[in-house]
Design a protein around this motif. Structure first.
Motif, PDB file in Angstrom:
ATOM      1  N   ILE A   1       7.902  -2.693  -4.776  1.00 32.02           N
ATOM      2  CA  ILE A   1       8.540  -3.022  -3.494  1.00 32.02           C
ATOM      3  C   ILE A   1       7.662  -2.554  -2.331  1.00 32.02           C
ATOM      4  CG2 ILE A   1      10.504  -2.522  -1.968  1.00 32.02           C
ATOM      5  CD1 ILE A   1      12.149  -1.980  -4.549  1.00 32.02           C
ATOM      6  N   MET A   2       7.182  -1.321  -2.435  1.00 34.08           N
ATOM      7  CA  MET A   2       6.489  -0.684  -1.316  1.00 34.08           C
ATOM      8  C   MET A   2       5.078  -1.213  -1.070  1.00 34.08           C
ATOM      9  SD  MET A   2       8.610   1.174   0.164  1.00 34.08           S
ATOM     10  CE  MET A   2      10.324   1.463  -0.235  1.00 34.08           C
ATOM     11  N   VAL A   3       4.401  -1.690  -2.101  1.00 37.22           N
ATOM     12  CA  VAL A   3       3.027  -2.194  -1.949  1.00 37.22           C
ATOM     13  C   VAL A   3       2.950  -3.246  -0.840  1.00 37.22           C
ATOM     14  CG1 VAL A   3       1.274  -3.624  -3.083  1.00 37.22           C
ATOM     15  CG2 VAL A   3       2.173  -1.622  -4.242  1.00 37.22           C
ATOM     16  N   ASP A   4       3.834  -4.236  -0.903  1.00 40.69           N
ATOM     17  CA  ASP A   4       3.805  -5.328   0.085  1.00 40.69           C
ATOM     18  C   ASP A   4       4.209  -4.853   1.481  1.00 40.69           C
ATOM     19  OD1 ASP A   4       2.959  -7.085  -1.864  1.00 40.69           O
ATOM     20  OD2 ASP A   4       4.983  -7.795  -2.323  1.00 40.69           O
ATOM     21  N   LEU A   5       5.232  -3.989   1.536  1.00 40.98           N
ATOM     22  CA  LEU A   5       5.684  -3.497   2.838  1.00 40.98           C
ATOM     23  C   LEU A   5       4.592  -2.690   3.523  1.00 40.98           C
ATOM     24  CD1 LEU A   5       9.254  -2.439   1.798  1.00 40.98           C
ATOM     25  CD2 LEU A   5       8.715  -4.182   3.476  1.00 40.98           C
ATOM     26  N   ALA A   6       3.953  -1.815   2.758  1.00 38.84           N
ATOM     27  CA  ALA A   6       2.886  -0.996   3.323  1.00 38.84           C
ATOM     28  C   ALA A   6       1.716  -1.871   3.775  1.00 38.84           C
ATOM     29  CB  ALA A   6       2.425   0.035   2.291  1.00 38.84           C
ATOM     30  N   ALA A   7       1.385  -2.865   2.959  1.00 37.94           N
ATOM     31  CA  ALA A   7       0.260  -3.751   3.279  1.00 37.94           C
ATOM     32  C   ALA A   7       0.472  -4.464   4.616  1.00 37.94           C
ATOM     33  CB  ALA A   7       0.054  -4.765   2.153  1.00 37.94           C
ATOM     34  N   LYS A   8       1.718  -4.807   4.935  1.00 32.57           N
ATOM     35  CA  LYS A   8       2.016  -5.461   6.215  1.00 32.57           C
ATOM     36  C   LYS A   8       1.608  -4.576   7.389  1.00 32.57           C
ATOM     37  CE  LYS A   8       5.940  -8.296   4.729  1.00 32.57           C
ATOM     38  NZ  LYS A   8       7.395  -8.447   4.821  1.00 32.57           N
ATOM     39  N   ASP A   9       1.652  -3.252   7.170  1.00 35.20           N
ATOM     40  CA  ASP A   9       1.248  -2.295   8.202  1.00 35.20           C
ATOM     41  C   ASP A   9      -0.192  -1.828   8.003  1.00 35.20           C
ATOM     42  OD1 ASP A   9       3.673  -2.404   9.491  1.00 35.20           O
ATOM     43  OD2 ASP A   9       4.486  -0.600   8.551  1.00 35.20           O
ATOM     44  N   GLY A  10      -0.926  -2.508   7.120  1.00 39.18           N
ATOM     45  CA  GLY A  10      -2.313  -2.154   6.879  1.00 39.18           C
ATOM     46  C   GLY A  10      -2.484  -0.847   6.099  1.00 39.18           C
ATOM     47  N   ILE A  11      -1.479  -0.493   5.309  1.00 46.88           N
ATOM     48  CA  ILE A  11      -1.497   0.770   4.567  1.00 46.88           C
ATOM     49  C   ILE A  11      -1.550   0.480   3.071  1.00 46.88           C
ATOM     50  CG2 ILE A  11      -0.131   2.831   4.007  1.00 46.88           C
ATOM     51  CD1 ILE A  11       1.043   2.616   6.884  1.00 46.88           C
ATOM     52  N   ASP A  12      -2.397   1.199   2.367  1.00 48.79           N
ATOM     53  CA  ASP A  12      -2.463   1.110   0.907  1.00 48.79           C
ATOM     54  C   ASP A  12      -1.382   2.027   0.347  1.00 48.79           C
ATOM     55  OD1 ASP A  12      -3.313   2.329  -1.781  1.00 48.79           O
ATOM     56  OD2 ASP A  12      -4.657   0.603  -1.619  1.00 48.79           O
ATOM     57  N   TRP A  13      -0.368   1.442  -0.300  1.00 44.97           N
ATOM     58  CA  TRP A  13       0.790   2.210  -0.757  1.00 44.97           C
ATOM     59  C   TRP A  13       0.400   3.338  -1.712  1.00 44.97           C
ATOM     60  CZ3 TRP A  13       5.120   4.387  -0.061  1.00 44.97           C
ATOM     61  CH2 TRP A  13       5.846   4.903  -1.121  1.00 44.97           C
ATOM     62  N   ILE A  14      -0.464   3.071  -2.662  1.00 41.08           N
ATOM     63  CA  ILE A  14      -0.814   4.091  -3.659  1.00 41.08           C
ATOM     64  C   ILE A  14      -1.472   5.298  -2.970  1.00 41.08           C
ATOM     65  CG2 ILE A  14      -2.108   4.577  -5.773  1.00 41.08           C
ATOM     66  CD1 ILE A  14       0.397   2.654  -6.059  1.00 41.08           C
ATOM     67  N   ASP A  15      -2.359   5.034  -2.020  1.00 38.83           N
ATOM     68  CA  ASP A  15      -2.968   6.135  -1.259  1.00 38.83           C
ATOM     69  C   ASP A  15      -1.915   6.869  -0.421  1.00 38.83           C
ATOM     70  OD1 ASP A  15      -5.471   5.610  -2.267  1.00 38.83           O
ATOM     71  OD2 ASP A  15      -6.162   4.515  -0.492  1.00 38.83           O
ATOM     72  N   TYR A  16      -1.037   6.099   0.200  1.00 37.38           N
ATOM     73  CA  TYR A  16       0.002   6.690   1.044  1.00 37.38           C
ATOM     74  C   TYR A  16       0.937   7.560   0.213  1.00 37.38           C
ATOM     75  CZ  TYR A  16       3.443   7.087   4.779  1.00 37.38           C
ATOM     76  OH  TYR A  16       4.290   7.573   5.746  1.00 37.38           O
ATOM     77  N   LYS A  17       1.278   7.067  -0.981  1.00 39.32           N
ATOM     78  CA  LYS A  17       2.152   7.843  -1.863  1.00 39.32           C
ATOM     79  C   LYS A  17       1.483   9.154  -2.268  1.00 39.32           C
ATOM     80  CE  LYS A  17       3.158   6.598  -6.142  1.00 39.32           C
ATOM     81  NZ  LYS A  17       3.780   6.014  -7.339  1.00 39.32           N
ATOM     82  N   LYS A  18       0.181   9.132  -2.478  1.00 39.71           N
ATOM     83  CA  LYS A  18      -0.555  10.368  -2.793  1.00 39.71           C
ATOM     84  C   LYS A  18      -0.441  11.363  -1.630  1.00 39.71           C
ATOM     85  CE  LYS A  18      -3.903   8.285  -5.929  1.00 39.71           C
ATOM     86  NZ  LYS A  18      -5.250   7.714  -6.038  1.00 39.71           N
ATOM     87  N   GLN A  19      -0.525  10.838  -0.404  1.00 42.61           N
ATOM     88  CA  GLN A  19      -0.376  11.710   0.775  1.00 42.61           C
ATOM     89  C   GLN A  19       1.032  12.308   0.828  1.00 42.61           C
ATOM     90  OE1 GLN A  19      -1.437   9.640   4.423  1.00 42.61           O
ATOM     91  NE2 GLN A  19      -3.195   8.687   3.429  1.00 42.61           N
ATOM     92  N   LEU A  20       2.029  11.468   0.525  1.00 46.52           N
ATOM     93  CA  LEU A  20       3.412  11.957   0.515  1.00 46.52           C
ATOM     94  C   LEU A  20       3.586  13.046  -0.537  1.00 46.52           C
ATOM     95  CD1 LEU A  20       5.441   8.616   0.828  1.00 46.52           C
ATOM     96  CD2 LEU A  20       5.124  10.359   2.595  1.00 46.52           C
ATOM     97  N   LYS A  21       2.989  12.843  -1.714  1.00 48.59           N
ATOM     98  CA  LYS A  21       3.079  13.859  -2.779  1.00 48.59           C
ATOM     99  C   LYS A  21       2.431  15.160  -2.327  1.00 48.59           C
ATOM    100  CE  LYS A  21       3.339  10.896  -6.858  1.00 48.59           C
ATOM    101  NZ  LYS A  21       2.676  10.466  -8.097  1.00 48.59           N
ATOM    102  N   LYS A  22       1.256  15.062  -1.721  1.00 50.41           N
ATOM    103  CA  LYS A  22       0.536  16.251  -1.263  1.00 50.41           C
ATOM    104  C   LYS A  22       1.367  17.010  -0.228  1.00 50.41           C
ATOM    105  CE  LYS A  22      -4.030  17.722   0.201  1.00 50.41           C
ATOM    106  NZ  LYS A  22      -5.368  17.332   0.612  1.00 50.41           N
TER     107      LYS A  22
END
Length: 149
Positions: free
Chosen positions: A119-140
């Protein structure tokens, strides 16, 4: 947000109990707690009445969504899993995930995490964000907490 399947609800129940049932002189929860609880059948919805009481007490501070996979379907006729239910609110959830005061706790079946990633991959991409990288930041930042099996 709290996401749980079956007995994965146990740790969240204590968070929610503290937020909505316990009275503390120096603390009143004024954020948003949003529980997505997934089970196969409605007779396996653990603590249903308790959570509904929290909705009454919490008002705008608590949202509750059930996903009953063997009894509910979405508009496309797909089984209602947690990620299926979350997809109904995907834009709102993405906006919450962009805030630095949003914390996600996920506990339960492993397939749930992949479904949410989808779900999040497409939503993040619309904002120019790579979801997997963003999720790593959230985990950190300890904002994305997962215990799946």
């Amino acid at each position: 947000s709290q996401l749980a399947t079956g007995t994965g609800i146990a740790p969240f129940r204590s968070f929610l109990w503290k937020m909505f049932f316990e009275q503390h002189e120096d603390y009143k929860f004024n954020g948003l707690a949003w529980l997505f609880l997934g089970v196969p059948t409605s007779d396996t919805l653990l603590y249903k009445e308790e959570f509904e009481k929290m909705v009454e007490i919490g008002g705008e501070n608590f949202r509750l969504d059930f996903a009953v996979s063997r009894e509910q379907t979405n508009a496309a006729g797909e089984k209602m899993y947690i990620q299926t239910r979350m997809a109904e609110y995907k834009e709102e959830l993405w906006e919450l995930l962009k805030k630095d005061n949003t914390y996600v706790y996920m506990c339960g079946l492993k397939g749930m995490e992949k479904g949410i990633d989808d779900i999040m991959v497409d939503l993040a991409a619309k904002d120019g964000i790579d979801w997997i990288d963003y999720k790593k930041q959230l985990k950190k930042a300890e904002q994305w907490n997962v215990e799946v099996y």
